[in-house]
Write a protein that holds these residues in place. Structure first.
Motif, PDB file in Angstrom:
ATOM      1  N   ASP A 148      75.195  29.087   0.988  1.00 21.29           N
ATOM      2  CA  ASP A 148      75.840  27.990   0.272  1.00 21.29           C
ATOM      3  C   ASP A 148      76.040  28.261  -1.217  1.00 21.29           C
ATOM      4  N   VAL A 149      75.375  29.279  -1.735  1.00 15.05           N
ATOM      5  CA  VAL A 149      75.359  29.506  -3.189  1.00 15.05           C
ATOM      6  C   VAL A 149      76.759  29.486  -3.815  1.00 15.05           C
ATOM      7  N   PRO A 150      77.753  30.188  -3.270  1.00 14.93           N
ATOM      8  CA  PRO A 150      79.069  30.186  -3.930  1.00 14.93           C
ATOM      9  C   PRO A 150      79.720  28.797  -4.032  1.00 14.93           C
ATOM     10  N   THR A 151      79.304  27.857  -3.192  1.00 16.96           N
ATOM     11  CA  THR A 151      79.931  26.528  -3.229  1.00 16.96           C
ATOM     12  C   THR A 151      79.590  25.742  -4.482  1.00 16.96           C
ATOM     13  N   ILE A 152      78.589  26.197  -5.225  1.00 14.92           N
ATOM     14  CA  ILE A 152      78.269  25.482  -6.466  1.00 14.92           C
ATOM     15  C   ILE A 152      79.463  25.504  -7.424  1.00 14.92           C
ATOM     16  N   LYS A 153      80.316  26.515  -7.300  1.00 11.80           N
ATOM     17  CA  LYS A 153      81.463  26.626  -8.209  1.00 11.80           C
ATOM     18  C   LYS A 153      82.419  25.441  -8.079  1.00 11.80           C
ATOM     19  N   GLY A 154      82.413  24.757  -6.943  1.00 17.21           N
ATOM     20  CA  GLY A 154      83.238  23.568  -6.774  1.00 17.21           C
ATOM     21  C   GLY A 154      82.595  22.301  -7.312  1.00 17.21           C
ATOM     22  N   LEU A 155      81.332  22.420  -7.776  1.00 16.09           N
ATOM     23  CA  LEU A 155      80.584  21.256  -8.253  1.00 16.09           C
ATOM     24  C   LEU A 155      80.341  21.276  -9.753  1.00 16.09           C
ATOM     25  N   VAL A 156      80.759  22.368 -10.411  1.00 12.27           N
ATOM     26  CA  VAL A 156      80.489  22.539 -11.839  1.00 12.27           C
ATOM     27  C   VAL A 156      81.748  23.014 -12.564  1.00 12.27           C
ATOM     28  N   LEU A 198      71.430  32.114  -8.815  1.00 13.19           N
ATOM     29  CA  LEU A 198      70.953  31.591  -7.534  1.00 13.19           C
ATOM     30  C   LEU A 198      70.827  32.694  -6.489  1.00 13.19           C
ATOM     31  N   ASP A 199      71.755  33.639  -6.480  1.00 11.52           N
ATOM     32  CA  ASP A 199      71.623  34.787  -5.580  1.00 11.52           C
ATOM     33  C   ASP A 199      70.321  35.528  -5.855  1.00 11.52           C
ATOM     34  N   PRO A 233      63.156  26.875 -18.326  1.00 11.36           N
ATOM     35  CA  PRO A 233      62.259  27.631 -19.210  1.00 11.36           C
ATOM     36  C   PRO A 233      62.400  29.149 -19.155  1.00 11.36           C
ATOM     37  N   PHE A 234      63.028  29.693 -18.106  1.00 13.53           N
ATOM     38  CA  PHE A 234      63.141  31.141 -17.977  1.00 13.53           C
ATOM     39  C   PHE A 234      64.569  31.676 -17.992  1.00 13.53           C
ATOM     40  N   ASN A 235      65.558  30.809 -17.881  1.00 13.87           N
ATOM     41  CA  ASN A 235      66.944  31.255 -17.718  1.00 13.87           C
ATOM     42  C   ASN A 235      67.901  30.421 -18.563  1.00 13.87           C
ATOM     43  N   GLU A 236      69.010  31.051 -18.911  1.00 11.95           N
ATOM     44  CA  GLU A 236      70.116  30.343 -19.555  1.00 11.95           C
ATOM     45  C   GLU A 236      71.405  31.008 -19.114  1.00 11.95           C
ATOM     46  N   VAL A 237      72.313  30.229 -18.544  1.00 16.79           N
ATOM     47  CA  VAL A 237      73.613  30.760 -18.140  1.00 16.79           C
ATOM     48  C   VAL A 237      74.709  29.862 -18.707  1.00 16.79           C
ATOM     49  N   THR A 238      75.892  30.454 -18.874  1.00 20.08           N
ATOM     50  CA  THR A 238      76.982  29.713 -19.513  1.00 20.08           C
ATOM     51  C   THR A 238      78.283  29.767 -18.725  1.00 20.08           C
ATOM     52  N   SER A 239      78.172  29.972 -17.414  1.00 16.33           N
ATOM     53  CA  SER A 239      79.378  29.917 -16.590  1.00 16.33           C
ATOM     54  C   SER A 239      78.999  29.672 -15.134  1.00 16.33           C
ATOM     55  N   ALA A 240      79.966  29.190 -14.380  1.00 10.84           N
ATOM     56  CA  ALA A 240      79.753  28.979 -12.948  1.00 10.84           C
ATOM     57  C   ALA A 240      79.471  30.310 -12.257  1.00 10.84           C
ATOM     58  N   LEU A 261      77.069  12.763  -8.946  1.00 12.41           N
ATOM     59  CA  LEU A 261      75.680  13.194  -9.114  1.00 12.41           C
ATOM     60  C   LEU A 261      75.028  13.427  -7.751  1.00 12.41           C
ATOM     61  N   GLU A 262      75.201  12.511  -6.826  1.00 10.70           N
ATOM     62  CA  GLU A 262      74.614  12.653  -5.496  1.00 10.70           C
ATOM     63  C   GLU A 262      75.156  13.890  -4.779  1.00 10.70           C
ATOM     64  N   ARG A 263      76.449  14.156  -4.909  1.00  6.61           N
ATOM     65  CA  ARG A 263      77.056  15.334  -4.287  1.00  6.61           C
ATOM     66  C   ARG A 263      76.426  16.616  -4.858  1.00  6.61           C
ATOM     67  N   TYR A 264      76.219  16.641  -6.171  1.00 11.49           N
ATOM     68  CA  TYR A 264      75.602  17.794  -6.816  1.00 11.49           C
ATOM     69  C   TYR A 264      74.150  17.960  -6.372  1.00 11.49           C
ATOM     70  N   LEU A 265      73.406  16.875  -6.338  1.00 12.30           N
ATOM     71  CA  LEU A 265      72.001  16.960  -5.929  1.00 12.30           C
ATOM     72  C   LEU A 265      71.867  17.325  -4.461  1.00 12.30           C
ATOM     73  N   ASP A 266      72.825  16.915  -3.631  1.00 14.07           N
ATOM     74  CA  ASP A 266      72.818  17.327  -2.222  1.00 14.07           C
ATOM     75  C   ASP A 266      72.899  18.851  -2.113  1.00 14.07           C
ATOM     76  N   PHE A 267      73.677  19.476  -2.983  1.00 12.80           N
ATOM     77  CA  PHE A 267      73.741  20.937  -2.994  1.00 12.80           C
ATOM     78  C   PHE A 267      72.341  21.521  -3.164  1.00 12.80           C
ATOM     79  N   TRP A 268      71.599  21.030  -4.150  1.00 15.02           N
ATOM     80  CA  TRP A 268      70.260  21.562  -4.423  1.00 15.02           C
ATOM     81  C   TRP A 268      69.292  21.239  -3.283  1.00 15.02           C
TER      82      TRP A 268
END
Length: 143
Positions: free
Chosen positions: A27-35, A58-59, A44-51, A13-20
Motif C-alpha cells: 500500500d505504500v505508494p498509495t500515500i502519494k494520493g493522500l498528500v 515507508l519502504d 524525532p528521527f526523520n524529516e522528508v519534504t516530498s511525497a 483526515l479519516e481517509r489519511y488515518l485509514d492509510f496508516w
C-alpha cells in the motif's frame, strides 16, 4: 479561494488515518494520493519534504521492521476556522508497535499534528513522541 467544510476536512483526515491504520507494504505508494507533492513529514528521527521521499521512508520502515501497526486512539479537526491558506488543522493520538528485524517489539505512544489542504490532502504530518523513554532506553547499550 476554495476551502473545505469542517466535515469535508474530517473525512480527508479519516481517509489519511485509514492509510496508516491499514498500511501494508504493497500500500505504500498509495500515500502519494493522500498528500501534496511537497508533503512535509517530521518525527524525532526523520524529516522528508516530498511525497516521493515519504514513499522511500515507508519502504525503508518495512525493510527494517516486522509487523508495523498503528492504532488510532483519538483524532479530530480543529473547531477553529481554516487558516489564511484555507488549510484545516487536525491531530491524531496513536499507538505504534513494531518489531525490528533483530530485536523485541517496541511500543510507542505519540501524537501527530496534521495540515489538511483545501484539496483534502495532507500538506504536513508532524509527529511528537518521547524517544528517550520509548525507544532509546530499550537499547541495551544506551539504556
Amino acid at each position: 479561494m476554495t476551502t473545505l467544510t469542517r466535515d469535508q476536512a474530517s473525512t480527508a483526515l479519516e481517509r489519511y488515518l485509514d492509510f496508516w491504520r491499514d498500511m501494508r507494504v504493497e500500500d505504500v505508494p498509495t500515500i502519494k494520493g493522500l498528500v501534496t507533492p511537497d508533503f512535509y513529514f517530521v518525527d524525532p528521527f526523520n524529516e522528508v519534504t516530498s511525497a516521493d521521499d515519504m514513499v522511500t521512508l515507508l519502504d525503508h520502515m518495512f525493510e527494517v521492521c516486522d509487523d508495523p501497526r498503528f492504532i488510532m486512539k483519538q483524532y479530530g479537526v480543529s473547531d477553529q476556522s481554516p487558516d489564511d491558506k484555507g488549510h484545516w488543522h487536525g491531530y491524531a493520538l496513536w499507538d505504534f508497535s513494531f518489531t525490528p528485524k533483530r530485536g523485541n517489539t517496541i511500543n510507542i505512544e505519540g501524537m501527530t499534528a496534521l495540515t489538511i489542504t483545501a484539496d483534502g490532502v495532507m500538506a504536513a504530518h508532524i509527529d511528537h513522541w518521547d524517544t528517550g523513554q520509548q525507544v532509546l532506553r530499550k537499547i541495551p547499550v544506551l539504556g
